[in-house]
Write a protein that holds these residues in place. Structure first.
Motif, PDB file in Angstrom:
ATOM      1  N   TRP A  16       0.801  -1.226   0.000  1.00 12.42           N
ATOM      2  CA  TRP A  16       0.000   0.000   0.000  1.00 12.42           C
ATOM      3  C   TRP A  16       0.829   1.269   0.000  1.00 12.42           C
ATOM      4  CZ3 TRP A  16      -4.275  -2.108  -1.353  1.00 12.42           C
ATOM      5  CH2 TRP A  16      -4.675  -3.315  -0.806  1.00 12.42           C
ATOM      6  N   LYS A  17       2.126   1.163  -0.282  1.00  6.64           N
ATOM      7  CA  LYS A  17       2.984   2.341  -0.321  1.00  6.64           C
ATOM      8  C   LYS A  17       3.698   2.442  -1.661  1.00  6.64           C
ATOM      9  CE  LYS A  17       3.862   2.783   4.638  1.00  6.64           C
ATOM     10  NZ  LYS A  17       4.905   2.929   5.687  1.00  6.64           N
ATOM     11  N   GLN A  18       4.187   3.630  -1.960  1.00  6.23           N
ATOM     12  CA  GLN A  18       4.934   3.831  -3.191  1.00  6.23           C
ATOM     13  C   GLN A  18       6.350   3.294  -3.035  1.00  6.23           C
ATOM     14  OE1 GLN A  18       4.689   8.047  -4.100  1.00  6.23           O
ATOM     15  NE2 GLN A  18       2.939   7.699  -5.446  1.00  6.23           N
ATOM     16  N   ARG A  19       6.949   2.953  -4.162  1.00  2.00           N
ATOM     17  CA  ARG A  19       8.335   2.516  -4.135  1.00  2.00           C
ATOM     18  C   ARG A  19       9.211   3.701  -3.738  1.00  2.00           C
ATOM     19  NH1 ARG A  19      10.497  -1.094  -9.093  1.00  2.00           N
ATOM     20  NH2 ARG A  19       8.547  -2.096  -8.500  1.00  2.00           N
ATOM     21  N   GLU A  20      10.184   3.440  -2.864  1.00  2.16           N
ATOM     22  CA  GLU A  20      11.046   4.508  -2.381  1.00  2.16           C
ATOM     23  C   GLU A  20      12.513   4.107  -2.475  1.00  2.16           C
ATOM     24  OE1 GLU A  20      10.368   5.288   1.776  1.00  2.16           O
ATOM     25  OE2 GLU A  20      10.785   3.226   2.378  1.00  2.16           O
ATOM     26  N   LEU A  21      13.368   5.119  -2.638  1.00  2.00           N
ATOM     27  CA  LEU A  21      14.796   4.877  -2.665  1.00  2.00           C
ATOM     28  C   LEU A  21      15.288   4.482  -1.282  1.00  2.00           C
ATOM     29  CD1 LEU A  21      17.632   5.130  -4.061  1.00  2.00           C
ATOM     30  CD2 LEU A  21      17.656   7.483  -3.193  1.00  2.00           C
ATOM     31  N   THR A  51      27.975   7.375  -2.332  1.00  2.00           N
ATOM     32  CA  THR A  51      26.725   6.796  -1.858  1.00  2.00           C
ATOM     33  C   THR A  51      25.701   7.863  -1.493  1.00  2.00           C
ATOM     34  OG1 THR A  51      27.583   6.674   0.400  1.00  2.00           O
ATOM     35  CG2 THR A  51      27.846   4.714  -0.982  1.00  2.00           C
ATOM     36  N   ASN A  52      24.456   7.435  -1.528  1.00  2.00           N
ATOM     37  CA  ASN A  52      23.329   8.282  -1.162  1.00  2.00           C
ATOM     38  C   ASN A  52      22.313   7.400  -0.460  1.00  2.00           C
ATOM     39  OD1 ASN A  52      21.588  10.561  -1.126  1.00  2.00           O
ATOM     40  ND2 ASN A  52      20.500   9.746  -2.901  1.00  2.00           N
ATOM     41  N   TYR A  53      21.786   7.866   0.680  1.00  2.00           N
ATOM     42  CA  TYR A  53      20.847   7.072   1.458  1.00  2.00           C
ATOM     43  C   TYR A  53      19.573   7.860   1.741  1.00  2.00           C
ATOM     44  CZ  TYR A  53      24.776   3.992   2.602  1.00  2.00           C
ATOM     45  OH  TYR A  53      25.841   3.127   2.539  1.00  2.00           O
ATOM     46  N   ALA A  54      18.495   7.123   1.906  1.00  2.00           N
ATOM     47  CA  ALA A  54      17.292   7.732   2.456  1.00  2.00           C
ATOM     48  C   ALA A  54      17.637   8.204   3.863  1.00  2.00           C
ATOM     49  CB  ALA A  54      16.151   6.721   2.487  1.00  2.00           C
ATOM     50  N   ASP A  55      17.225   9.421   4.192  1.00  2.00           N
ATOM     51  CA  ASP A  55      17.593   9.994   5.485  1.00  2.00           C
ATOM     52  C   ASP A  55      17.207   9.095   6.658  1.00  2.00           C
ATOM     53  OD1 ASP A  55      16.924  13.450   4.519  1.00  2.00           O
ATOM     54  OD2 ASP A  55      18.717  12.209   4.326  1.00  2.00           O
ATOM     55  N   SER A  56      16.059   8.464   6.555  1.00  2.00           N
ATOM     56  CA  SER A  56      15.547   7.659   7.667  1.00  2.00           C
ATOM     57  C   SER A  56      16.338   6.371   7.880  1.00  2.00           C
ATOM     58  CB  SER A  56      14.076   7.322   7.436  1.00  2.00           C
ATOM     59  OG  SER A  56      13.932   6.540   6.260  1.00  2.00           O
TER      60      SER A  56
END
Length: 120
Positions: free
Chosen positions: A42-47, A57-62
């Motif tokens: 039920w959620k959108q795809r997220e990085l 590198t790059n990360y989702a903040d959470s």
């Protein structure tokens, strides 16, 4: 044609660790950025995280501090080390890569996904 095959998704208890792998194969000339995305019900795809061919590198903040992305360019493989897993990390995890092949300058490719379930 390029194939991305993920592996490592399992059921793990909260607080546990898991490492996902994604191997790219096919008529590959170069692999640029590689990354991991996830999609919970039920959620959108997220990085989740991404890594350049040079190792940037790059990360989702959470997720900073719990997840680590890495890659082995010699094996055309990207990894995602996940620590201190929480139930909210439950999702299908997808591998993504920007790849140039013999036939194309650059294309965006996705794996089929691997299920990670965090549950006691």
């Amino acid at each position: 044609q390029v194939q991305l095959v993920e592996s490592g998704g399992v059921v793990v208890q909260p607080g546990g660790s898991l490492r996902l792998s994604c191997a790219a194969s096919g008529s590959i000339v170069s692999i640029y950025a590689m990354g991991w995305y996830r999609q919970a019900p039920w959620k959108q795809r997220e990085l989740v995280a991404a890594i350049t061919s040079g190792g940037g590198t790059n990360y989702a903040d959470s997720l900073k501090g719990r997840f680590t992305i890495s890659r082995d360019n010699a094996k055309n493989t990207v990894y995602l080390q996940m620590n201190s897993l929480k139930p909210e990390d439950t999702a299908v995890y997808y591998c993504n890569a920007d790849v140039s092949t013999i036939a194309t300058m650059k294309g965006d490719y996705w794996g089929q996904g691997t299920q990670v379930t965090v549950s006691s």
